[in-house]
Enzyme design. Structure first.
Site, PDB file in Angstrom:
ATOM      1  N   LYS A  48       0.854  -1.200   0.000  1.00  0.00           N
ATOM      2  CA  LYS A  48       0.000   0.000   0.000  1.00  0.00           C
ATOM      3  C   LYS A  48       0.892   1.254   0.000  1.00  0.00           C
ATOM      4  CE  LYS A  48      -0.326  -0.255   5.056  1.00  0.00           C
ATOM      5  NZ  LYS A  48      -1.171  -0.673   6.192  1.00  0.00           N
ATOM      6  N   ARG A 152     -10.969  -0.501  14.531  1.00  0.00           N
ATOM      7  CA  ARG A 152     -10.690   0.290  13.337  1.00  0.00           C
ATOM      8  C   ARG A 152     -11.498  -0.229  12.151  1.00  0.00           C
ATOM      9  NH1 ARG A 152      -4.714   0.853  10.591  1.00  0.00           N
ATOM     10  NH2 ARG A 152      -5.153  -1.315  10.025  1.00  0.00           N
ATOM     11  N   TYR A 280      13.174  30.710   8.961  1.00  0.00           N
ATOM     12  CA  TYR A 280      11.868  31.255   9.340  1.00  0.00           C
ATOM     13  C   TYR A 280      11.733  31.355  10.854  1.00  0.00           C
ATOM     14  CZ  TYR A 280       9.771  30.736   4.671  1.00  0.00           C
ATOM     15  OH  TYR A 280       9.456  30.850   3.345  1.00  0.00           O
ATOM     16  N   MET A 328      10.023  24.681   3.102  1.00  0.00           N
ATOM     17  CA  MET A 328       9.350  23.776   2.170  1.00  0.00           C
ATOM     18  C   MET A 328      10.346  23.077   1.242  1.00  0.00           C
ATOM     19  SD  MET A 328       6.411  24.502  -0.700  1.00  0.00           S
ATOM     20  CE  MET A 328       5.235  25.219   0.426  1.00  0.00           C
TER      21      MET A 328
HETATM   22  C1  LIG Z   1      -0.384  -1.618   6.918  1.00  0.00           C
HETATM   23  C2  LIG Z   1      -0.953  -2.912   7.330  1.00  0.00           C
HETATM   24  C3  LIG Z   1      -0.138  -4.050   7.448  1.00  0.00           C
HETATM   25  C4  LIG Z   1       1.366  -3.982   7.377  1.00  0.00           C
HETATM   26  O1  LIG Z   1       1.843  -3.606   8.637  1.00  0.00           O
HETATM   27  P1  LIG Z   1       3.417  -3.448   8.926  1.00  0.00           P
HETATM   28  O2  LIG Z   1       3.459  -3.030  10.350  1.00  0.00           O
HETATM   29  O3  LIG Z   1       3.891  -2.390   7.999  1.00  0.00           O
HETATM   30  O4  LIG Z   1       4.049  -4.754   8.669  1.00  0.00           O
HETATM   31  C5  LIG Z   1      -0.750  -5.268   7.695  1.00  0.00           C
HETATM   32  N1  LIG Z   1      -2.093  -5.360   7.848  1.00  0.00           N
HETATM   33  C6  LIG Z   1      -2.899  -4.284   7.770  1.00  0.00           C
HETATM   34  C7  LIG Z   1      -4.359  -4.455   7.976  1.00  0.00           C
HETATM   35  C8  LIG Z   1      -2.358  -3.021   7.538  1.00  0.00           C
HETATM   36  O5  LIG Z   1      -3.165  -1.957   7.502  1.00  0.00           O
END
Ligand SMILES: *Cc1c(COP(=O)(O)O)cnc(C)c1O
Length: 387
Positions: A48, A152, A280, A328
């Site tokens: 992801k 979640r 800044y 930036m």
């Molecule tokens: C992002 C995520 C992972 C990966 O987690 P890591 O700590 O990066 O290994 C696994 N499962 C779900 C549901 C996630 O959202």
């Protein structure tokens, strides 16, 4: 990890914010190391957020060549972008689940020809996907997530019971696995994990009574969860961070290899007298005559603003502390003790590499390596090693 001495082999980063070197051989090493910890469980890969900012189109084929066939993304669009880079027998799971009416997902299943499966996170999503299966006359793939404590995503315990007792709950669906996610896996002594494990087993047992799920597998551990031991591995694990070299064992030695090396470059240097301000807000003031070097990286490049007045960069083996606020597009560092001839414009300066890894930078910024990597942005030249 790449040292600044090895940089000559790369094309000049001069027209950009800097150079991001991504070591695909390190990704492969990390995947093998994680898989070596498993006894029989399969090892998926979480790609992801464009493989945590490092390039899913490059990372996924490396994992696939190692035998990875379960890929995880957050959104359907990420899955679609990934498909051309995956073998035909891989499946991509969309962690954030179905959109409201599931139409996009159902359409994509047909168009893509490769398997994309939503993670169904609620009774409503289950019903929508069942409806799509009935409409299309096809058996649709899915994973089902249960909430074991994190609140979640996923079915809460009361819905798990109801679904397990509903003979029609999975009509038209091929549920590849039941999954859940650990909230505190990076704290090995935190009892939350054993609690979540017990809740997952309970949910699994309940759902396993349903004829449609009797053969479905289980998927539980993220990177840190793998290191909690075999009890947490089940049939399939889902590491992300550890593949990219982030330490899954905070406070202990990192068994994984760093994947990202990051270099900015010197834009300009100047001498300022004691009492002169920098940056800044005038938050920094030179205590002595100071040589300020201005570098090509700022918060728009993921050099987080919380690193203002904190942390450092490296020129060869010399540490140059950050002076004042992160802008930036640039930062100022203290180069007073560095010989003039080492400070020519465009000289590369290490931001992430052999002197400080992504977790060191994250510590200085009061955040986690995940945020540092996923913030890096698009203004660097990228070079991929190996693969
Ligand atoms: C992002 C995520 C992972 C990966 O987690 P890591 O700590 O990066 O290994 C696994 N499962 C779900 C549901 C996630 O959202």
């Amino acid at each position: 990890m790449v040292s600044s001495r090895e940089l000559a082999v790369f094309s000049s980063a001069a027209p950009s914010a800097g150079l991001l070197v991504i070591d695909l051989d390190a990704v492969r090493f990390n995947y093998r190391l994680l898989r070596g910890l498993l006894q029989g469980a399969a090892c998926g890969g979480v790609v992801k957020a464009d493989a945590y900012g490092l390039g899913a189109a490059k990372v996924a084929p490396v994992l696939a060549a190692e035998g990875c066939r379960h890929f995880f993304v957050a959104h359907l669009d990420e899955a679609l972008a990934l498909l051309p880079h995956l073998p035909d027998d891989a499946t991509t799971y969309v962690l954030n689940g179905l959109t409201r009416n599931g139409t996009d997902e159902a359409a994509c299943l047909v168009v893509a020809g490769k398997a994309v499966a939503p993670v169904l996170n609620s009774v409503d999503q289950l019903a929508v996907w069942r409806g799509k299966a009935a409409q299309s006359g096809r058996v649709l793939p899915a994973a089902v997530q249960v909430d074991t404590g994190m609140s979640r995503l996923g079915l809460p315990p009361e819905d798990i019971k109801a679904v397990a007792a509903d003979a029609d709950a999975f009509i038209g669906l091929d549920v590849h696995f039941v999954m859940s996610h650990l909230a505190c896996a990076d704290e090995p002594r935190n009892p939350a994990s054993t609690g979540q494990l017990a809740n997952f087993r309970t949910a699994r047992a309940a759902l396993g009574q349903h004829p449609a799920l009797a053969r479905s597998r289980s998927c539980f551990a993220n990177s840190s969860g793998i290191f909690l031991g075999a009890d947490y591995h089940f049939d399939l694990v889902r590491p992300g961070a550890a593949l990219y070299g982030i330490n899954p064992l905070p406070g202990r030695d990192n068994p994984l290899r760093g994947v990202a090396s990051l270099f900015g470059r010197i834009i300009q240097t100047r001498w300022i007298p004691a009492g002169t301000h920098v940056g800044y807000g005038y938050t920094a003031m030179a205590a002595r005559p100071t040589r300020v070097a201005t570098l090509s990286v700022g918060y728009a490049d993921g050099w987080l603003r919380s690193l203002s007045g904190k942390g450092a960069v490296w020129l060869g083996d010399d540490r140059l502390p950050i002076l004042g606020r992160v802008s930036m597009d640039s930062i100022c560092v203290d180069a007073t003790d560095i010989a003039e001839e080492r400070l020519a414009p465009d000289t590369p300066v290490e931001l992430i590499g052999i002197h400080q890894d992504v977790d060191d930078v994250a510590d200085a910024a009061s955040t986690i390596g995940y945020e540092v990597l996923t913030s890096l942005g698009s203004r660097y030249r990228r070079e991929y090693l190996g693969g």
